[in-house]
Design a protein around this motif. Structure first.
Motif, PDB file in Angstrom:
ATOM      1  N   VAL A 210       7.833   5.661   1.897  1.00 25.18           N
ATOM      2  CA  VAL A 210       7.035   4.443   2.054  1.00 25.18           C
ATOM      3  C   VAL A 210       6.380   4.151   0.713  1.00 25.18           C
ATOM      4  CG1 VAL A 210       5.190   3.300   3.337  1.00 25.18           C
ATOM      5  CG2 VAL A 210       6.619   5.024   4.473  1.00 25.18           C
ATOM      6  N   MET A 211       6.710   3.014   0.139  1.00 19.74           N
ATOM      7  CA  MET A 211       6.230   2.696  -1.204  1.00 19.74           C
ATOM      8  C   MET A 211       5.694   1.273  -1.257  1.00 19.74           C
ATOM      9  SD  MET A 211       9.777   1.871  -3.271  1.00 19.74           S
ATOM     10  CE  MET A 211      10.546   3.472  -3.063  1.00 19.74           C
ATOM     11  N   GLY A 212       4.875   1.002  -2.278  1.00 16.92           N
ATOM     12  CA  GLY A 212       4.454  -0.378  -2.450  1.00 16.92           C
ATOM     13  C   GLY A 212       3.139  -0.536  -3.170  1.00 16.92           C
ATOM     14  N   ASP A 213       2.764  -1.792  -3.319  1.00 18.11           N
ATOM     15  CA  ASP A 213       1.433  -2.188  -3.744  1.00 18.11           C
ATOM     16  C   ASP A 213       0.678  -2.479  -2.454  1.00 18.11           C
ATOM     17  OD1 ASP A 213      -0.888  -3.421  -4.539  1.00 18.11           O
ATOM     18  OD2 ASP A 213       0.071  -4.956  -5.784  1.00 18.11           O
ATOM     19  N   PHE A 214      -0.173  -1.551  -2.079  1.00 21.74           N
ATOM     20  CA  PHE A 214      -0.849  -1.645  -0.782  1.00 21.74           C
ATOM     21  C   PHE A 214      -2.167  -2.409  -0.876  1.00 21.74           C
ATOM     22  CE2 PHE A 214       1.929   2.046  -0.631  1.00 21.74           C
ATOM     23  CZ  PHE A 214       2.582   1.864   0.576  1.00 21.74           C
ATOM     24  N   ASN A 215      -2.566  -2.779  -2.072  1.00 17.80           N
ATOM     25  CA  ASN A 215      -3.853  -3.441  -2.286  1.00 17.80           C
ATOM     26  C   ASN A 215      -5.009  -2.649  -1.680  1.00 17.80           C
ATOM     27  OD1 ASN A 215      -3.908  -5.950  -3.909  1.00 17.80           O
ATOM     28  ND2 ASN A 215      -2.270  -6.570  -2.518  1.00 17.80           N
ATOM     29  N   ASP A 216      -4.787  -1.374  -1.512  1.00 16.73           N
ATOM     30  CA  ASP A 216      -5.783  -0.423  -1.026  1.00 16.73           C
ATOM     31  C   ASP A 216      -5.473   0.933  -1.656  1.00 16.73           C
ATOM     32  OD1 ASP A 216      -7.706  -1.640   0.580  1.00 16.73           O
ATOM     33  OD2 ASP A 216      -6.480  -1.512   2.393  1.00 16.73           O
ATOM     34  N   GLY A 217      -6.503   1.719  -1.901  1.00 16.80           N
ATOM     35  CA  GLY A 217      -6.322   3.045  -2.460  1.00 16.80           C
ATOM     36  C   GLY A 217      -6.093   4.099  -1.396  1.00 16.80           C
ATOM     37  N   PRO A 218      -5.842   5.335  -1.806  1.00 19.81           N
ATOM     38  CA  PRO A 218      -5.549   6.415  -0.865  1.00 19.81           C
ATOM     39  C   PRO A 218      -6.662   6.684   0.145  1.00 19.81           C
ATOM     40  CG  PRO A 218      -4.939   7.057  -3.095  1.00 19.81           C
ATOM     41  CD  PRO A 218      -5.687   5.768  -3.219  1.00 19.81           C
ATOM     42  N   ASP A 219      -7.912   6.373  -0.203  1.00 16.42           N
ATOM     43  CA  ASP A 219      -9.029   6.658   0.694  1.00 16.42           C
ATOM     44  C   ASP A 219      -9.411   5.487   1.591  1.00 16.42           C
ATOM     45  OD1 ASP A 219      -9.296   9.250  -0.283  1.00 16.42           O
ATOM     46  OD2 ASP A 219     -10.632   8.626  -1.902  1.00 16.42           O
ATOM     47  N   SER A 220      -8.652   4.418   1.543  1.00 17.98           N
ATOM     48  CA  SER A 220      -8.993   3.219   2.312  1.00 17.98           C
ATOM     49  C   SER A 220      -8.643   3.391   3.793  1.00 17.98           C
ATOM     50  CB  SER A 220      -8.239   2.015   1.759  1.00 17.98           C
ATOM     51  OG  SER A 220      -6.847   2.203   1.981  1.00 17.98           O
ATOM     52  N   GLU A 221      -9.216   2.524   4.604  1.00 20.80           N
ATOM     53  CA  GLU A 221      -8.970   2.579   6.051  1.00 20.80           C
ATOM     54  C   GLU A 221      -7.494   2.389   6.376  1.00 20.80           C
ATOM     55  OE1 GLU A 221     -10.356   0.290  10.192  1.00 20.80           O
ATOM     56  OE2 GLU A 221     -11.094  -0.401   8.238  1.00 20.80           O
ATOM     57  N   SER A 222      -6.840   1.464   5.683  1.00 21.88           N
ATOM     58  CA  SER A 222      -5.436   1.166   6.002  1.00 21.88           C
ATOM     59  C   SER A 222      -4.524   2.342   5.678  1.00 21.88           C
ATOM     60  CB  SER A 222      -4.987  -0.087   5.239  1.00 21.88           C
ATOM     61  OG  SER A 222      -5.013   0.136   3.843  1.00 21.88           O
ATOM     62  N   ILE A 223      -4.707   2.955   4.511  1.00 20.14           N
ATOM     63  CA  ILE A 223      -3.853   4.084   4.136  1.00 20.14           C
ATOM     64  C   ILE A 223      -4.142   5.285   5.023  1.00 20.14           C
ATOM     65  CG2 ILE A 223      -3.201   5.663   2.285  1.00 20.14           C
ATOM     66  CD1 ILE A 223      -2.197   2.802   1.895  1.00 20.14           C
ATOM     67  N   LYS A 224      -5.399   5.510   5.342  1.00 17.92           N
ATOM     68  CA  LYS A 224      -5.731   6.603   6.263  1.00 17.92           C
ATOM     69  C   LYS A 224      -5.083   6.370   7.623  1.00 17.92           C
ATOM     70  CE  LYS A 224     -10.108   8.142   4.215  1.00 17.92           C
ATOM     71  NZ  LYS A 224     -11.576   8.218   4.387  1.00 17.92           N
ATOM     72  N   SER A 225      -5.060   5.115   8.058  1.00  9.18           N
ATOM     73  CA  SER A 225      -4.407   4.778   9.322  1.00  9.18           C
ATOM     74  C   SER A 225      -2.919   5.087   9.257  1.00  9.18           C
ATOM     75  CB  SER A 225      -4.616   3.298   9.644  1.00  9.18           C
ATOM     76  OG  SER A 225      -3.856   2.907  10.770  1.00  9.18           O
ATOM     77  N   LEU A 226      -2.290   4.747   8.144  1.00  7.47           N
ATOM     78  CA  LEU A 226      -0.870   5.024   7.975  1.00  7.47           C
ATOM     79  C   LEU A 226      -0.595   6.521   8.014  1.00  7.47           C
ATOM     80  CD1 LEU A 226       1.939   3.842   7.405  1.00  7.47           C
ATOM     81  CD2 LEU A 226       1.385   3.903   4.965  1.00  7.47           C
ATOM     82  N   MET A 227      -1.477   7.302   7.410  1.00  6.01           N
ATOM     83  CA  MET A 227      -1.270   8.745   7.346  1.00  6.01           C
ATOM     84  C   MET A 227      -1.525   9.424   8.686  1.00  6.01           C
ATOM     85  SD  MET A 227      -0.313   8.793   4.288  1.00  6.01           S
ATOM     86  CE  MET A 227      -0.115  10.547   3.981  1.00  6.01           C
ATOM     87  N   GLU A 228      -2.180   8.749   9.608  1.00  2.00           N
ATOM     88  CA  GLU A 228      -2.479   9.324  10.922  1.00  2.00           C
ATOM     89  C   GLU A 228      -1.231   9.603  11.746  1.00  2.00           C
ATOM     90  OE1 GLU A 228      -5.104   6.600  12.805  1.00  2.00           O
ATOM     91  OE2 GLU A 228      -6.873   7.254  11.684  1.00  2.00           O
ATOM     92  N   CYS A 229      -0.119   9.001  11.367  1.00  2.00           N
ATOM     93  CA  CYS A 229       1.096   9.189  12.162  1.00  2.00           C
ATOM     94  C   CYS A 229       1.671  10.595  11.999  1.00  2.00           C
ATOM     95  CB  CYS A 229       2.146   8.144  11.780  1.00  2.00           C
ATOM     96  SG  CYS A 229       2.778   8.320  10.101  1.00  2.00           S
ATOM     97  N   ASP A 230       1.095  11.383  11.081  1.00  4.43           N
ATOM     98  CA  ASP A 230       1.492  12.781  10.861  1.00  4.43           C
ATOM     99  C   ASP A 230       2.886  12.940  10.256  1.00  4.43           C
ATOM    100  OD1 ASP A 230      -0.912  13.757  11.855  1.00  4.43           O
ATOM    101  OD2 ASP A 230      -0.167  13.826  13.905  1.00  4.43           O
ATOM    102  N   HIS A 231       3.534  11.835   9.952  1.00  5.55           N
ATOM    103  CA  HIS A 231       4.852  11.920   9.334  1.00  5.55           C
ATOM    104  C   HIS A 231       4.758  12.095   7.826  1.00  5.55           C
ATOM    105  CE1 HIS A 231       7.563  11.205  12.590  1.00  5.55           C
ATOM    106  NE2 HIS A 231       7.028  10.047  12.919  1.00  5.55           N
ATOM    107  N   LEU A 232       3.706  11.523   7.245  1.00  8.17           N
ATOM    108  CA  LEU A 232       3.717  11.273   5.811  1.00  8.17           C
ATOM    109  C   LEU A 232       2.784  12.170   5.008  1.00  8.17           C
ATOM    110  CD1 LEU A 232       3.700   7.357   5.920  1.00  8.17           C
ATOM    111  CD2 LEU A 232       5.677   8.867   5.606  1.00  8.17           C
TER     112      LEU A 232
END
Length: 324
Positions: A210-232
């Motif tokens: 999963v790659m991209g310009d997320f307009n959010d950093g690693p500690d942001s709510e959106s990235i943390k939400s993405l990481m919650e899936c336990d896959h990544l």
């Protein structure tokens, strides 16, 4: 600092996977269906064929060197953002520094009002596209109007004969405020998780990138939400510091450009790829060389002023070791 799992050594079994926001790679033609008037010869940015060709060469030169210190080979897969159409991608991979590389690409026109899209370029000798589609991101303004932002590009393919599932992202910007737009990026994260759930239902231990310009950093709510899936696993979070990032805003470094991989790419198994290391490609030639912005990305425009650089983002990349 390079974040590494394996001792870095040169060899043909190391492969680079990257992402690069190209900062408004427009051709010089006026598309009546998009807001691209600024990037025309008569627009206020005076976007000429000479400037376009200069930018193509600089971007192609950059791409040709990403990760080549250890591989002697440009990226086998590179996600790109802010491309106007297929023509600019074809012009990019045909530019002198890349024209001898047998690159193919995957691109779909997105509903973004400015006409900027994501795409994936890949070396045909290392990557085979099996399936691709644009994933529509359905987000809305408070008054109920749809925000027609970039699609998420999904590509299923074989990297050196191992199946991978690649998502290329350019999430909604912070232009209207970080907090005011946060929910849009959280929605993008949820959209990817929903798509992954469909893949999980039919594929055992899928390999995700999963790659991209997320307009959010690693500690942001959106990235943390993405990481919650336990896959990544996100190796990029180790790279951000007060002195380093992929973009710089008001003298502050940010790491909006990231590449995550699934946990099974951390394992060693014969015939598969293992994550080796991650880095920001912030070589000196890509930076401002003097003044108060020294060391930050040498961009094409600063507001309305043409300064003739590369992009307002540095590329980011990971390298995978093929366990032959």
């Amino acid at each position: 600092m390079i974040f590494s799992f394996f001792k870095k050594k040169k060899g043909k079994n190391i492969f680079t996977v990257g992402f690069y926001n190209l900062e408004n790679l427009f051709d010089t033609n006026d598309d009546p269906n998009t807001l691209d008037d600024d990037f025309t010869p008569t627009g206020f940015k005076k976007w000429s064929m000479k400037r376009y060709k200069r930018k193509l060469y600089k971007l192609a030169k950059t791409i040709s060197e990403i990760g080549d210190e250890s591989t002697k080979n440009p990226p086998v897969i590179l996600g790109i953002a802010e491309v106007e159409n297929e023509k600019v991608i074809e012009d990019l991979i045909s530019a002198e520094p890349l024209r001898d590389i047998d690159y193919g690409y995957v691109h779909y026109d997105s509903p973004d009002e400015r006409g900027i899209d994501t795409a994936l370029i890949y070396q045909k000798s290392n990557f085979e596209v099996l399936y691709s589609e644009p994933i529509t991101l359905m987000i809305f303004e408070k008054d109920g109007r749809r925000d027609t932002t970039r699609d998420i590009l999904y590509v299923k393919g074989k990297l050196n004969n191992e199946e991978v599932h690649v998502f290329v992202n350019h999430w909604p910007s912070r232009r209207d405020g970080q907090d005011e737009t946060s929910s849009k990026r959280v929605k993008a994260a949820e959209t990817i998780k929903e798509y992954m759930a469909k893949i999980d239902a039919t594929v055992e231990s899928p390999n995700y990138i999963v790659m991209g310009d997320f307009n959010d950093g690693p500690d942001s709510e959106s990235i943390k939400s993405l990481m919650e899936c336990d896959h990544l696993y996100n190796p990029m979070e180790k790279l951000l510091s007060p002195e380093r990032g992929s973009a710089n805003y008001k003298q502050t470094w940010m790491l909006f450009d990231q590449i995550m991989v699934s946990h099974n790419l951390l394992n060693y198994e014969k015939g598969t790829h293992s994550f080796a290391h991650a880095n920001i490609f912030d070589e000196a030639f890509l930076t401002e060389f003097k003044g108060k912005f020294k060391g930050t990305p040498y961009r094409t425009y600063a507001g309305r002023k043409y300064i003739g650089g590369y992009s307002d983002h540095f590329p980011v990349y990971i390298q995978l070791k093929y366990n032959g």
